[in-house]
Motif scaffolding. Structure first.
Motif, PDB file in Angstrom:
ATOM      1  N   GLN A 159       0.833  -1.201   0.000  1.00  0.00           N
ATOM      2  CA  GLN A 159       0.000   0.000   0.000  1.00  0.00           C
ATOM      3  C   GLN A 159       0.871   1.256   0.000  1.00  0.00           C
ATOM      4  OE1 GLN A 159      -2.652   0.474   3.370  1.00  0.00           O
ATOM      5  NE2 GLN A 159      -3.729   2.205   2.449  1.00  0.00           N
ATOM      6  N   VAL A 160       1.945   1.205   0.760  1.00  0.00           N
ATOM      7  CA  VAL A 160       2.888   2.321   0.782  1.00  0.00           C
ATOM      8  C   VAL A 160       3.477   2.532  -0.610  1.00  0.00           C
ATOM      9  CG1 VAL A 160       5.060   3.183   1.748  1.00  0.00           C
ATOM     10  CG2 VAL A 160       3.424   1.977   3.213  1.00  0.00           C
ATOM     11  N   ALA A 161       3.868   1.436  -1.256  1.00  0.00           N
ATOM     12  CA  ALA A 161       4.437   1.526  -2.597  1.00  0.00           C
ATOM     13  C   ALA A 161       3.426   2.100  -3.588  1.00  0.00           C
ATOM     14  CB  ALA A 161       4.912   0.150  -3.056  1.00  0.00           C
ATOM     15  N   ASP A 162       2.155   1.685  -3.455  1.00  0.00           N
ATOM     16  CA  ASP A 162       1.112   2.178  -4.358  1.00  0.00           C
ATOM     17  C   ASP A 162       0.884   3.681  -4.175  1.00  0.00           C
ATOM     18  OD1 ASP A 162       0.760  -0.332  -5.429  1.00  0.00           O
ATOM     19  OD2 ASP A 162      -1.022  -0.811  -4.215  1.00  0.00           O
ATOM     20  N   LEU A 163       0.858   4.142  -2.930  1.00  0.00           N
ATOM     21  CA  LEU A 163       0.671   5.571  -2.666  1.00  0.00           C
ATOM     22  C   LEU A 163       1.832   6.376  -3.259  1.00  0.00           C
ATOM     23  CD1 LEU A 163      -0.551   5.383   1.050  1.00  0.00           C
ATOM     24  CD2 LEU A 163      -1.888   6.264  -0.880  1.00  0.00           C
ATOM     25  N   ARG A 164       3.041   5.865  -3.088  1.00  0.00           N
ATOM     26  CA  ARG A 164       4.223   6.565  -3.614  1.00  0.00           C
ATOM     27  C   ARG A 164       4.213   6.573  -5.154  1.00  0.00           C
ATOM     28  NH1 ARG A 164       8.729   7.450  -0.550  1.00  0.00           N
ATOM     29  NH2 ARG A 164      10.083   6.875  -2.307  1.00  0.00           N
ATOM     30  N   ALA A 165       3.847   5.465  -5.740  1.00  0.00           N
ATOM     31  CA  ALA A 165       3.820   5.394  -7.204  1.00  0.00           C
ATOM     32  C   ALA A 165       2.770   6.341  -7.781  1.00  0.00           C
ATOM     33  CB  ALA A 165       3.542   3.956  -7.653  1.00  0.00           C
ATOM     34  N   ALA A 166       1.621   6.438  -7.109  1.00  0.00           N
ATOM     35  CA  ALA A 166       0.566   7.329  -7.577  1.00  0.00           C
ATOM     36  C   ALA A 166       1.003   8.789  -7.480  1.00  0.00           C
ATOM     37  CB  ALA A 166      -0.709   7.097  -6.767  1.00  0.00           C
ATOM     38  N   ALA A 167       1.717   9.120  -6.413  1.00  0.00           N
ATOM     39  CA  ALA A 167       2.236  10.483  -6.261  1.00  0.00           C
ATOM     40  C   ALA A 167       3.197  10.813  -7.397  1.00  0.00           C
ATOM     41  CB  ALA A 167       2.927  10.636  -4.903  1.00  0.00           C
ATOM     42  N   ALA A 168       4.087   9.896  -7.679  1.00  0.00           N
ATOM     43  CA  ALA A 168       5.060  10.115  -8.759  1.00  0.00           C
ATOM     44  C   ALA A 168       4.371  10.274 -10.106  1.00  0.00           C
ATOM     45  CB  ALA A 168       6.059   8.962  -8.797  1.00  0.00           C
ATOM     46  N   ARG A 169       3.339   9.459 -10.363  1.00  0.00           N
ATOM     47  CA  ARG A 169       2.621   9.555 -11.643  1.00  0.00           C
ATOM     48  C   ARG A 169       1.932  10.905 -11.798  1.00  0.00           C
ATOM     49  NH1 ARG A 169       1.032   4.290 -10.440  1.00  0.00           N
ATOM     50  NH2 ARG A 169      -1.011   5.047  -9.734  1.00  0.00           N
ATOM     51  N   ALA A 170       1.352  11.392 -10.702  1.00  0.00           N
ATOM     52  CA  ALA A 170       0.641  12.670 -10.775  1.00  0.00           C
ATOM     53  C   ALA A 170       1.574  13.788 -11.216  1.00  0.00           C
ATOM     54  CB  ALA A 170       0.024  13.002  -9.414  1.00  0.00           C
ATOM     55  N   VAL A 171       2.827  13.716 -10.772  1.00  0.00           N
ATOM     56  CA  VAL A 171       3.795  14.757 -11.121  1.00  0.00           C
ATOM     57  C   VAL A 171       4.339  14.544 -12.525  1.00  0.00           C
ATOM     58  CG1 VAL A 171       5.965  15.862 -10.472  1.00  0.00           C
ATOM     59  CG2 VAL A 171       4.395  15.075  -8.691  1.00  0.00           C
ATOM     60  N   THR A 172       4.798  13.335 -12.815  1.00  0.00           N
ATOM     61  CA  THR A 172       5.420  13.081 -14.124  1.00  0.00           C
ATOM     62  C   THR A 172       4.406  13.166 -15.262  1.00  0.00           C
ATOM     63  OG1 THR A 172       5.158  10.691 -13.783  1.00  0.00           O
ATOM     64  CG2 THR A 172       7.272  11.679 -13.175  1.00  0.00           C
ATOM     65  N   ASP A 173       3.153  12.762 -15.006  1.00  0.00           N
ATOM     66  CA  ASP A 173       2.119  12.815 -16.050  1.00  0.00           C
ATOM     67  C   ASP A 173       1.427  14.178 -16.097  1.00  0.00           C
ATOM     68  OD1 ASP A 173       2.755  10.197 -16.424  1.00  0.00           O
ATOM     69  OD2 ASP A 173       0.915   9.381 -15.553  1.00  0.00           O
ATOM     70  N   GLN A 174       1.857  15.084 -15.210  1.00  0.00           N
ATOM     71  CA  GLN A 174       1.233  16.411 -15.109  1.00  0.00           C
ATOM     72  C   GLN A 174      -0.281  16.293 -14.970  1.00  0.00           C
ATOM     73  OE1 GLN A 174       2.742  18.764 -18.428  1.00  0.00           O
ATOM     74  NE2 GLN A 174       4.506  19.375 -17.202  1.00  0.00           N
ATOM     75  N   ASP A 175      -0.667  15.388 -14.089  1.00  0.00           N
ATOM     76  CA  ASP A 175      -2.084  15.206 -13.777  1.00  0.00           C
ATOM     77  C   ASP A 175      -2.456  16.217 -12.685  1.00  0.00           C
ATOM     78  OD1 ASP A 175      -4.597  14.451 -13.030  1.00  0.00           O
ATOM     79  OD2 ASP A 175      -4.082  12.383 -12.515  1.00  0.00           O
ATOM     80  N   PHE A 176      -3.254  17.202 -13.048  1.00  0.00           N
ATOM     81  CA  PHE A 176      -3.581  18.260 -12.098  1.00  0.00           C
ATOM     82  C   PHE A 176      -4.921  18.032 -11.391  1.00  0.00           C
ATOM     83  CE2 PHE A 176      -0.353  20.343 -14.669  1.00  0.00           C
ATOM     84  CZ  PHE A 176       0.450  20.855 -13.659  1.00  0.00           C
ATOM     85  N   THR A 177      -5.370  16.790 -11.384  1.00  0.00           N
ATOM     86  CA  THR A 177      -6.544  16.452 -10.585  1.00  0.00           C
ATOM     87  C   THR A 177      -6.231  16.736  -9.116  1.00  0.00           C
ATOM     88  OG1 THR A 177      -7.150  14.699 -12.114  1.00  0.00           O
ATOM     89  CG2 THR A 177      -8.165  14.642  -9.923  1.00  0.00           C
ATOM     90  N   ALA A 178      -6.978  17.631  -8.514  1.00  0.00           N
ATOM     91  CA  ALA A 178      -6.809  17.974  -7.094  1.00  0.00           C
ATOM     92  C   ALA A 178      -5.401  18.483  -6.786  1.00  0.00           C
ATOM     93  CB  ALA A 178      -7.148  16.779  -6.199  1.00  0.00           C
ATOM     94  N   ARG A 179      -4.778  19.138  -7.753  1.00  0.00           N
ATOM     95  CA  ARG A 179      -3.456  19.737  -7.543  1.00  0.00           C
ATOM     96  C   ARG A 179      -3.501  21.219  -7.893  1.00  0.00           C
ATOM     97  NH1 ARG A 179       1.072  17.283 -10.994  1.00  0.00           N
ATOM     98  NH2 ARG A 179       2.243  18.876  -9.879  1.00  0.00           N
ATOM     99  N   ALA A 180      -2.600  21.978  -7.288  1.00  0.00           N
ATOM    100  CA  ALA A 180      -2.460  23.380  -7.662  1.00  0.00           C
ATOM    101  C   ALA A 180      -1.740  23.462  -9.001  1.00  0.00           C
ATOM    102  CB  ALA A 180      -1.657  24.136  -6.593  1.00  0.00           C
ATOM    103  N   GLN A 181      -2.089  24.481  -9.775  1.00  0.00           N
ATOM    104  CA  GLN A 181      -1.442  24.658 -11.067  1.00  0.00           C
ATOM    105  C   GLN A 181      -0.464  25.826 -11.017  1.00  0.00           C
ATOM    106  OE1 GLN A 181      -3.251  23.595 -14.639  1.00  0.00           O
ATOM    107  NE2 GLN A 181      -5.264  23.206 -13.751  1.00  0.00           N
ATOM    108  N   GLY A 182       0.165  26.096 -12.138  1.00  0.00           N
ATOM    109  CA  GLY A 182       1.155  27.156 -12.215  1.00  0.00           C
ATOM    110  C   GLY A 182       0.543  28.539 -12.161  1.00  0.00           C
ATOM    111  N   HIS A 183       1.397  29.529 -12.031  1.00  0.00           N
ATOM    112  CA  HIS A 183       0.963  30.911 -11.855  1.00  0.00           C
ATOM    113  C   HIS A 183       0.099  31.417 -13.012  1.00  0.00           C
ATOM    114  CE1 HIS A 183       4.596  31.722  -8.980  1.00  0.00           C
ATOM    115  NE2 HIS A 183       3.712  30.896  -8.480  1.00  0.00           N
ATOM    116  N   SER A 184       0.509  31.146 -14.231  1.00  0.00           N
ATOM    117  CA  SER A 184      -0.211  31.692 -15.377  1.00  0.00           C
ATOM    118  C   SER A 184      -1.610  31.100 -15.498  1.00  0.00           C
ATOM    119  CB  SER A 184       0.573  31.436 -16.667  1.00  0.00           C
ATOM    120  OG  SER A 184       0.752  30.041 -16.882  1.00  0.00           O
ATOM    121  N   VAL A 185      -1.748  29.821 -15.167  1.00  0.00           N
ATOM    122  CA  VAL A 185      -3.058  29.169 -15.252  1.00  0.00           C
ATOM    123  C   VAL A 185      -4.026  29.804 -14.265  1.00  0.00           C
ATOM    124  CG1 VAL A 185      -4.313  26.996 -14.921  1.00  0.00           C
ATOM    125  CG2 VAL A 185      -2.092  26.999 -16.058  1.00  0.00           C
ATOM    126  N   MET A 186      -3.553  30.053 -13.047  1.00  0.00           N
ATOM    127  CA  MET A 186      -4.412  30.668 -12.037  1.00  0.00           C
ATOM    128  C   MET A 186      -4.817  32.081 -12.434  1.00  0.00           C
ATOM    129  SD  MET A 186      -4.533  32.850  -9.182  1.00  0.00           S
ATOM    130  CE  MET A 186      -3.028  32.912  -8.232  1.00  0.00           C
TER     131      MET A 186
END
Length: 479
Positions: A403-430
């Motif tokens: 479960q720990v590995a799955d949580l870590r892998a999901a975190a990494a995917r969100a960043v590398t895939d630029q998945d902004f679901t429930a994430r803050a975006q960059g300055h220009s987008v805001m």
């Protein structure tokens, strides 16, 4: 378009999540070619009400804009009973007359005055109200009861709110019950009106607007609420290699947790330590704790808990850190990030920092933390304010390295895939998102029924009454 942005503070004097986001918004709108100015509160105190003027510059475009600071000269100006301030209001109105904006965005009222939207409306200027926290709904600001340290879901009314807020210093014993009831009702009326007069309301998460509406007794469907996530500088993924046992974590291979940020009862740092102590075997865990206490005595409280309830070496106090250097910090070598905040968070930017380190997150189920966790695979929740619930979750993940590995892998995917679901975006987008809402507010205009009621009020009498109350308050507080 001429746009004014109003906040309780502005860098470099005051730096925090909201202040940094406000600066990013102002710079972003200026970069898009709009005529921007900022009105900000200040912590500087020299016994006079006055204004100061500075300029800020967008480093990318070189465009600069004015920053008007309003300085208060009265006592305890962050106290809820001093939250309506005619002298600040008059300075604010002067700035509006000088700048002549098409629209303003009110990001916060504290340190200024709780009737900013109303004062702008009286000059015919529409507002976008941004809800960054629950200050507008609570006399103690964050809806954490001082007596129980639990989140409060009571509507803003004289009872029980006046009694709860009495815990805040100073002890306003000179306020009789009749006057106190009236002051609470005035606070609720004024903050409620700030939403009613704004044609558009924005917030970092949808649940925040619903919560505020409920606590103020407003129909959420009557508010045009829009989600605009905060702006932040995005970082690429930076993951440190960590050991994951094949079976459960143990004292020999402990589950390493990280927490960074302000240490305070509001942020639940004490609750986090209590939860580790309640696990089946606290020796299975190690906490890397970075940041600093909201008050010096709170660090003593934390260290006392560690000495009394946790095994030696279970917690490492790292002290303050630089956010830009988190990737090389000891907290980045943890398995998971955990926060036990008691607050009804409006977003929780610290989670974005955590997942950029490849850390899965354990978060409370209340507010934005729970809302965000429900949309992603990189976070899981426990009951807010409940050390036993967090302890149960800690035991669960310590028993399940996968479960720990799955949580870590999901975190990494969100960043590398630029998945902004429930994430803050960059300055220009805001900035572009907020611009659309500012344009919408100009198009809609000030709600006429509420504006009519506002203009029918005897404003001059109100100003005299509030100023008299504030002067009386200062006189009694100084005795």
């Amino acid at each position: 378009m001429k746009i004014g942005i109003v906040s309780h503070g502005y860098p470099p004097e005051l730096v925090g999540g909201t202040e940094n986001s406000v600066q990013a918004l102002a710079r972003g709108l200026a970069r898009l070619g709009h005529d921007v100015f900022v009105v900000a509160g200040s912590m500087e105190f020299d016994e006079t009400f006055h204004r100061s003027l500075a300029r800020d510059e967008d480093p990318d475009s070189g465009t600069s804009f004015p920053v008007h600071r309003i300085h208060r000269g009265d006592l305890f100006f962050d106290h809820w009973q001093k939250s309506a301030c005619p002298q600040v209001g008059q300075h604010f109105e002067d700035i509006l007359r000088e700048e002549q904006p098409d629209v303003i965005n009110v990001q916060h009222w504290i340190r200024l005055t709780r009737d900013l939207v109303a004062r702008a409306a009286r000059q015919g200027v529409p507002s976008v109200t941004t809800l960054n926290d629950l200050w507008t709904t609570c006399l103690v600001a964050f809806r954490i009861r001082p007596d129980t340290q639990q989140f409060c879901d009571s509507a803003l009314k004289p009872f029980p709110c006046a009694g709860c807020a009495a815990a805040l210093p100073p002890d306003a014993i000179w306020m009789g019950q009749t006057r106190l009831i009236q002051v609470v009702e005035d606070f609720a009326k004024d903050t409620r009106r700030e939403f009613q007069l704004a044609p558009v309301v924005t917030a970092p998460c949808a649940g925040h607007v619903h919560a505020a509406s409920t606590f103020l007794g407003l129909d959420a469907s009557a508010i045009e609420a829009c989600v605009v996530t905060p702006a932040r500088k995005l970082h690429s993924l930076s993951v440190q290699d960590v050991e994951l046992p094949k079976d459960s974590f143990s004292p020999q291979t402990p589950l390493v947790l990280s927490h960074f940020g302000i240490w305070s009862p509001l942020k639940g740092t004490d609750l986090l330590l209590e939860a580790i102590a309640l696990t089946r075997d606290p020796k299975r865990f190690r906490l890397e704790l970075a940041g600093g206490p909201s008050k010096p005595e709170f660090e003593t409280t934390l260290r006392d808990i560690v000495r009394a309830k946790l095994p030696k070496g279970a917690v490492t106090f790292h002290g303050r850190y630089e956010a830009e250097r988190l990737a090389g910090h000891s907290v980045a070598g943890a398995h998971l990030f955990v926060t036990a905040t008691r607050a009804h968070e409006s977003f929780g930017l610290v989670l974005d920092e955590a997942i950029e380190l490849g850390l899965g997150c354990l978060v409370p189920d209340h507010g934005a933390c729970g809302e965000r966790a429900g949309q992603v695979d990189w976070a899981t929740t426990f009951a807010t304010g409940d050390a036993s619930s967090l302890a149960t979750l800690l035991d669960q993940v310590a028993d399940n390295p996968l479960q720990v590995a799955d949580l870590r892998a999901a975190a990494a995917r969100a960043v590398t895939d630029q998945d902004f679901t429930a994430r803050a975006q960059g300055h220009s987008v805001m900035a572009e998102a907020m611009l659309a809402h500012l344009e919408r507010a100009v198009e809609l205009g000030i709600p006429q029924s509420h504006l009519k009621a506002l203009m029918a009020e005897d404003w001059e009498e109100r100003e005299v009454r509030l100023e008299t109350l504030n002067r009386y308050w200062d006189t009694e507080a100084s005795l």
